[in-house]
Design an enzyme around this catalytic site. Structure first.
Site, short mmCIF file in Angstrom:
data_model
loop_
_atom_site.label_atom_id
_atom_site.label_comp_id
_atom_site.label_asym_id
_atom_site.label_seq_id
_atom_site.Cartn_x
_atom_site.Cartn_y
_atom_site.Cartn_z
N GLU A 163 -0.05 -0.83 5.87
CA GLU A 163 1.03 -0.26 6.69
C GLU A 163 0.85 1.23 6.86
OE1 GLU A 163 4.96 1.27 7.96
OE2 GLU A 163 3.72 1.88 6.30
N ARG A 182 5.45 11.42 17.73
CA ARG A 182 6.38 10.31 17.50
C ARG A 182 6.92 9.94 18.87
NH1 ARG A 182 6.12 7.97 12.28
NH2 ARG A 182 5.10 9.61 11.11
N ASP A 184 0.85 -1.20 0.00
CA ASP A 184 0.00 0.00 0.00
C ASP A 184 0.88 1.24 0.00
OD1 ASP A 184 0.78 -0.50 2.76
OD2 ASP A 184 -0.78 0.89 3.42
N ASP A 238 12.46 -0.92 4.32
CA ASP A 238 11.43 0.13 4.25
C ASP A 238 11.94 1.35 5.00
OD1 ASP A 238 8.98 1.24 3.64
OD2 ASP A 238 7.94 0.37 5.37
N SER A 284 8.02 5.10 11.56
CA SER A 284 7.46 3.97 12.32
C SER A 284 7.10 2.82 11.39
CB SER A 284 6.20 4.42 13.06
OG SER A 284 6.43 5.63 13.74
N1 BES Z 1 8.65 3.35 5.43
C1 BES Z 1 7.97 4.16 6.36
C2 BES Z 1 8.64 4.28 7.70
C3 BES Z 1 10.04 4.83 7.69
C4 BES Z 1 10.45 5.74 6.74
C5 BES Z 1 10.91 4.43 8.66
C6 BES Z 1 11.75 6.23 6.76
C7 BES Z 1 12.18 4.94 8.69
C8 BES Z 1 12.61 5.82 7.73
C9 BES Z 1 6.59 3.60 6.57
O1 BES Z 1 5.96 3.17 5.41
C10 BES Z 1 5.71 4.69 7.13
O2 BES Z 1 5.62 5.74 6.58
N2 BES Z 1 5.07 4.39 8.23
C11 BES Z 1 4.14 5.25 8.85
C12 BES Z 1 3.52 4.41 9.93
C13 BES Z 1 2.30 4.94 10.56
C14 BES Z 1 1.25 5.26 9.56
C15 BES Z 1 1.79 3.96 11.59
C16 BES Z 1 4.81 6.47 9.44
O3 BES Z 1 5.93 6.38 9.97
O4 BES Z 1 4.23 7.55 9.34
ZN ZN Z 2 6.98 2.14 4.17
#
Ligand code: BES
Ligand code: ZN
Length: 456
Positions: free
Chosen positions: A152, A327, A87, A179, A398
């Site tokens: 995700e 965060r 996604d 990721d 995250s």
């Molecule tokens: N890939 C990201 C997380 C990420 C990006 C970790 C860069 C470290 C460095 C992931 O797809 C993402 O964006 N996760 C969301 C999670 C949330 C919606 C629970 C985020 O971090 O905003």
């Molecule tokens: Zn991601």
């Protein structure tokens, strides 16, 4: 290894074509209008696995389907669980894209499309690396289980019950996720910590309908003004969050870790230029890397209320609202913070305004151990794929599944990021370097070999 390298070289174009075909599918999870494409992306992945002779299932959940695949069994070899997400975030604002978000376009060695780096491009490296092994050696040196989800970006709500219900099926020695990001171009990294998140939506209501701000202004409490005050009060002038007990569980920064971050040689001026900001800001007493990786933070993610159109309209709006998130760092608990926040906001709410606070998704912060043979194996694989050894970093984003794997499967995750900070993940003109795509595939191919070589 010679045959494998040759295969990777010869198939560069084909791998890129497959990447572009996956990137053409608008699998935006947060927007119900993209349900068809969400399913299409899951099916696209399933057919890749099936074509490689793997066992594959597209499992329905309460939300978006989860794709599960398994390579043919290799007795006495370790089992790796590869996680990724098909996604993507919404593509808006659309007019800020140079080329359309779901029509992948290659410019200056980068592929531009929503999901290029997050996470379709990165996830595909672990499928193409398996393909290379299967089609050259006829088998993989390890057992791989793939778990690829479609929620995700909206908090992975269906994933925890799924992992819990399929514990045995997902049993493994170690998990692998790509990721995250490299520390910088040509500086691959292994990430050992991610922040968690607690995400909220606040809606304030005042009068039952919009009012003339001249006739009523000054005598009626304005929900947009109250919203601004409430949000402004969440942090103080030192950038510290004011919600009671917010920092109670936060661990102080270890001096050795501070030194290690400082030794990475982070170029603050270049970072500032990259973002186009004239100054950086955050919690007093911490460096930029510390603020991004190991300190909690607060951000307003969206804000509305009153007149947003052209010109001026003298209105006292009936309603105003905001989306915002914290965060979180290890030991902070999203649920505990939600309860503290709600009580604190209610207490600060003036008479005449009612509020509704909705908690969206949450994710636990995580730190994984660096003292494992798996980490050493991954470091060797990265050095072979990228031509330089990785640095060890934490990151601010995250990934909810990492703590689930720890709790439900009892395994740590290797976070091997091939992306870059300036890939514009979640923003317009998201990109992924094709050179890193190929280096990632190579590192992944070597990872299977390095993991297989570990003594049981
Ligand atoms: N890939 C990201 C997380 C990420 C990006 C970790 C860069 C470290 C460095 C992931 O797809 C993402 O964006 N996760 C969301 C999670 C949330 C919606 C629970 C985020 O971090 O905003
Ligand atoms: Zn991601």
């Amino acid at each position: 290894m010679h045959q494998l390298d040759a295969y990777l070289d010869e198939h560069r174009k084909a791998f890129e074509q497959d990447l572009c075909s996956l990137l053409s599918i608008a699998s935006v999870s947060t927007d119900g209008r993209h349900q068809t494409e969400v399913r299409q992306a899951a099916q696209w992945l399933a057919s890749q696995f099936a074509a490689l002779g793997m066992q594959v299932e597209v499992a329905e959940t309460q939300g978006n389907p989860i794709v599960l695949a398994e390579t043919p069994p290799v007795p006495a070899a370790p089992t790796v669980l590869v996680y990724g997400h098909y996604d993507v975030q919404p593509a808006d604002p659309l007019d800020a894209w140079v080329t359309p978000p779901f029509a992948p376009s290659v410019r200056e060695g980068n592929v531009y499309a929503r999901g290029a780096t997050d996470d379709k491009g990165q996830l595909l490296t672990h499928i193409k690396s398996a393909q290379a092994w299967l089609q050259t050696a006829g088998r993989l040196p390890v057992n791989i289980k793939y778990l690829i989800e479609g929620e995700e970006e909206i908090g992975s709500a269906s994933l925890a019950p799924f992992v819990a219900a399929h514990r045995h099926r997902l049993a493994c020695d170690v998990a692998v996720i790509s990721d995250t990001c490299q520390f910088g171009p040509g500086r691959p990294a292994i990430t050992y910590g991610l922040r968690g998140i607690a995400y909220f939506e606040l809606r304030l209501t005042g009068p039952q309908h919009d009012l003339h701000s001249g006739v009523f202004g000054g005598a009626v409490v304005n929900p947009a003004t109250v919203l601004a005050k409430l949000l402004a009060g969440v942090t103080n002038e030192k950038g510290q969050v004011q919600v009671p007990h917010f920092y109670d569980d936060v661990e102080p920064l270890a001096p050795e870790e501070r030194e290690r971050f400082a030794a990475l040689g982070f170029d603050e001026a270049a970072f500032q230029r990259q973002l186009g900001v004239s100054a950086l800001g955050g919690e007093e007493g911490y460096t930029t890397l510390e603020r991004r990786w190991v300190r909690p933070s607060f951000d307003v993610n969206g804000l509305w209320g009153g007149y947003q159109g052209e010109g001026a309209k003298t209105v006292l709006p009936a309603r105003a609202g905001a989306k915002f998130s914290f965060r979180l760092v290890p030991r902070q608990d999203p649920a505990k913070i939600a309860a503290e926040l709600e009580a604190w906001l209610r207490q600060r709410l003036p008479p005449g305004i009612s509020m509704e606070l909705q908690a969206h998704h949450g994710s636990q912060p995580v730190v994984v151990s660096l003292h494992s043979p798996y980490v050493q194996a991954a470091a060797r694989a990265i050095e072979r794929g990228f031509g330089t050894p990785p640095v060890f970093i934490r990151e601010g984003g995250s990934i909810p599944v990492v703590s689930m794997f720890r709790e439900l499967l009892g395994v740590d995750t290797l976070l091997l990021g091939w992306g870059l900070d300036d890939d514009h993940a979640h923003g317009p003109n998201e990109k992924f370097s094709l050179a890193d795509f190929h280096r990632g595939i190579k590192a992944s191919a070597y990872l299977w070999e390095e993991l297989a070589a570990l003594k049981p």
